[in-house]
Design a protein around this motif. Sequence first.
Motif, PDB file in Angstrom:
ATOM      1  N   GLU A 173      13.581 -60.446  40.894  1.00 57.67           N
ATOM      2  CA  GLU A 173      14.408 -61.628  41.175  1.00 57.67           C
ATOM      3  C   GLU A 173      15.210 -62.043  39.949  1.00 57.67           C
ATOM      4  N   LYS A 174      14.578 -61.962  38.776  1.00 54.91           N
ATOM      5  CA  LYS A 174      15.292 -62.302  37.538  1.00 54.91           C
ATOM      6  C   LYS A 174      16.441 -61.332  37.306  1.00 54.91           C
ATOM      7  N   ALA A 175      16.192 -60.038  37.559  1.00 56.94           N
ATOM      8  CA  ALA A 175      17.241 -59.032  37.401  1.00 56.94           C
ATOM      9  C   ALA A 175      18.377 -59.292  38.380  1.00 56.94           C
ATOM     10  N   MET A 176      18.016 -59.664  39.623  1.00 60.22           N
ATOM     11  CA  MET A 176      19.025 -59.957  40.635  1.00 60.22           C
ATOM     12  C   MET A 176      19.859 -61.175  40.227  1.00 60.22           C
ATOM     13  N   GLN A 177      19.209 -62.199  39.695  1.00 58.20           N
ATOM     14  CA  GLN A 177      19.927 -63.397  39.259  1.00 58.20           C
ATOM     15  C   GLN A 177      20.895 -63.045  38.132  1.00 58.20           C
ATOM     16  N   LYS A 178      20.453 -62.228  37.188  1.00 55.30           N
ATOM     17  CA  LYS A 178      21.312 -61.805  36.074  1.00 55.30           C
ATOM     18  C   LYS A 178      22.504 -61.026  36.615  1.00 55.30           C
ATOM     19  N   GLN A 179      22.259 -60.144  37.583  1.00 51.95           N
ATOM     20  CA  GLN A 179      23.333 -59.364  38.189  1.00 51.95           C
ATOM     21  C   GLN A 179      24.323 -60.294  38.891  1.00 51.95           C
ATOM     22  N   ASN A 180      23.819 -61.314  39.571  1.00 54.33           N
ATOM     23  CA  ASN A 180      24.685 -62.260  40.270  1.00 54.33           C
ATOM     24  C   ASN A 180      25.542 -63.044  39.293  1.00 54.33           C
ATOM     25  N   GLU A 181      24.961 -63.428  38.168  1.00 53.55           N
ATOM     26  CA  GLU A 181      25.740 -64.141  37.148  1.00 53.55           C
ATOM     27  C   GLU A 181      26.851 -63.249  36.626  1.00 53.55           C
ATOM     28  N   ASN A 182      26.529 -61.967  36.413  1.00 57.89           N
ATOM     29  CA  ASN A 182      27.557 -61.027  35.966  1.00 57.89           C
ATOM     30  C   ASN A 182      28.626 -60.847  37.026  1.00 57.89           C
ATOM     31  N   SER A 183      28.239 -60.816  38.304  1.00 59.98           N
ATOM     32  CA  SER A 183      29.207 -60.679  39.388  1.00 59.98           C
ATOM     33  C   SER A 183      30.172 -61.843  39.385  1.00 59.98           C
ATOM     34  N   PHE A 184      29.649 -63.053  39.159  1.00 65.40           N
ATOM     35  CA  PHE A 184      30.551 -64.195  39.130  1.00 65.40           C
ATOM     36  C   PHE A 184      31.504 -64.095  37.952  1.00 65.40           C
ATOM     37  N   SER A 185      31.006 -63.658  36.813  1.00 63.00           N
ATOM     38  CA  SER A 185      31.878 -63.500  35.652  1.00 63.00           C
ATOM     39  C   SER A 185      33.008 -62.539  35.973  1.00 63.00           C
ATOM     40  N   GLU A 186      32.676 -61.460  36.698  1.00 59.14           N
ATOM     41  CA  GLU A 186      33.709 -60.506  37.096  1.00 59.14           C
ATOM     42  C   GLU A 186      34.711 -61.147  38.040  1.00 59.14           C
ATOM     43  N   ILE A 187      34.243 -61.978  38.963  1.00 63.69           N
ATOM     44  CA  ILE A 187      35.150 -62.666  39.889  1.00 63.69           C
ATOM     45  C   ILE A 187      36.101 -63.552  39.107  1.00 63.69           C
ATOM     46  N   GLU A 188      35.571 -64.317  38.159  1.00 62.27           N
ATOM     47  CA  GLU A 188      36.415 -65.217  37.380  1.00 62.27           C
ATOM     48  C   GLU A 188      37.423 -64.427  36.548  1.00 62.27           C
ATOM     49  N   VAL A 189      36.998 -63.320  35.954  1.00 59.55           N
ATOM     50  CA  VAL A 189      37.907 -62.483  35.174  1.00 59.55           C
ATOM     51  C   VAL A 189      38.972 -61.897  36.086  1.00 59.55           C
ATOM     52  N   ASN A 190      38.563 -61.377  37.254  1.00 56.30           N
ATOM     53  CA  ASN A 190      39.540 -60.826  38.191  1.00 56.30           C
ATOM     54  C   ASN A 190      40.511 -61.884  38.675  1.00 56.30           C
ATOM     55  N   TYR A 191      40.021 -63.098  38.903  1.00 60.21           N
ATOM     56  CA  TYR A 191      40.881 -64.201  39.324  1.00 60.21           C
ATOM     57  C   TYR A 191      41.912 -64.479  38.239  1.00 60.21           C
ATOM     58  N   ASP A 192      41.455 -64.566  36.975  1.00 55.50           N
ATOM     59  CA  ASP A 192      42.377 -64.809  35.873  1.00 55.50           C
ATOM     60  C   ASP A 192      43.360 -63.663  35.722  1.00 55.50           C
ATOM     61  N   ASN A 193      42.882 -62.410  35.907  1.00 56.65           N
ATOM     62  CA  ASN A 193      43.774 -61.257  35.799  1.00 56.65           C
ATOM     63  C   ASN A 193      44.828 -61.270  36.900  1.00 56.65           C
ATOM     64  N   MET A 194      44.414 -61.640  38.122  1.00 59.64           N
ATOM     65  CA  MET A 194      45.370 -61.759  39.226  1.00 59.64           C
ATOM     66  C   MET A 194      46.428 -62.803  38.894  1.00 59.64           C
ATOM     67  N   GLU A 195      45.953 -63.910  38.370  1.00 60.32           N
ATOM     68  CA  GLU A 195      46.851 -64.999  38.024  1.00 60.32           C
ATOM     69  C   GLU A 195      47.817 -64.558  36.919  1.00 60.32           C
ATOM     70  N   LEU A 196      47.307 -63.862  35.912  1.00 59.52           N
ATOM     71  CA  LEU A 196      48.152 -63.371  34.828  1.00 59.52           C
ATOM     72  C   LEU A 196      49.147 -62.347  35.346  1.00 59.52           C
ATOM     73  N   ARG A 197      48.689 -61.430  36.200  1.00 58.89           N
ATOM     74  CA  ARG A 197      49.593 -60.430  36.763  1.00 58.89           C
ATOM     75  C   ARG A 197      50.733 -61.097  37.531  1.00 58.89           C
ATOM     76  N   ASP A 198      50.395 -62.101  38.336  1.00 57.13           N
ATOM     77  CA  ASP A 198      51.418 -62.820  39.095  1.00 57.13           C
ATOM     78  C   ASP A 198      52.406 -63.507  38.155  1.00 57.13           C
ATOM     79  N   ALA A 199      51.881 -64.087  37.079  1.00 54.75           N
ATOM     80  CA  ALA A 199      52.748 -64.763  36.115  1.00 54.75           C
ATOM     81  C   ALA A 199      53.668 -63.762  35.424  1.00 54.75           C
TER      82      ALA A 199
END
Length: 186
Positions: free
Chosen positions: A98-124
């Motif tokens: 469960e701890k490993a899964m939680q860590k993986q989920n936190e990393n997944s969110f970080s990737e979402i936020e980075v991808n969101y920022d990258n999408m935003e930068l690409r659009d800009a």
Amino acid sequence: MSTTKADLDTSGWVDNYSDILYNYAITRVNDHELSKDLVQDTFVSALKGLASFKGESSVKTWLFSILKRKIIDHWRKQESRKTKPMSQLGNGEQSGEEKAMQKQNENSFSEIEVNYDNMELRDAIMGCIQDLPEKWKGIIIDKLVEEKKSEEVCKEHDITPSNLWVIVHRAKVQLRECLSAKWLNT
């Protein structure tokens, strides 16, 4: 751009900014009702926080920054809903898995936020490229976006290598100014 007393007249905010905020939100969440809710929440938050608004940016910029946070919060909530193990509802202790899964989920969110920022930068960036002189657009897309070799770009656009260098240099200066104005301050 500093804000004047007239800009703080909240009565015109919905008429002046709702469409542009909605268009921004719909491209990020792809859901009409959710986009409307996010824009409405943005206005509510802005009204609640009006006393803390320093006026160092325009009202539009301030509203966009609030909306961006609302969108990120939305995706954060979506990610946490999908990934909470049922066992976390029990005794409060987590197994190693469960701890490993939680860590993986936190990393997944970080990737979402980075991808969101990258999408935003690409659009800009693409928006700023559209503001370049007509002759430069194809050259810059070929050289900087598609990363074609200089010789190929020169041949396709019938320009000399020194002309290519000058165009790329001048375009980079314009793109830097445009991105500073449109992306970093939005």
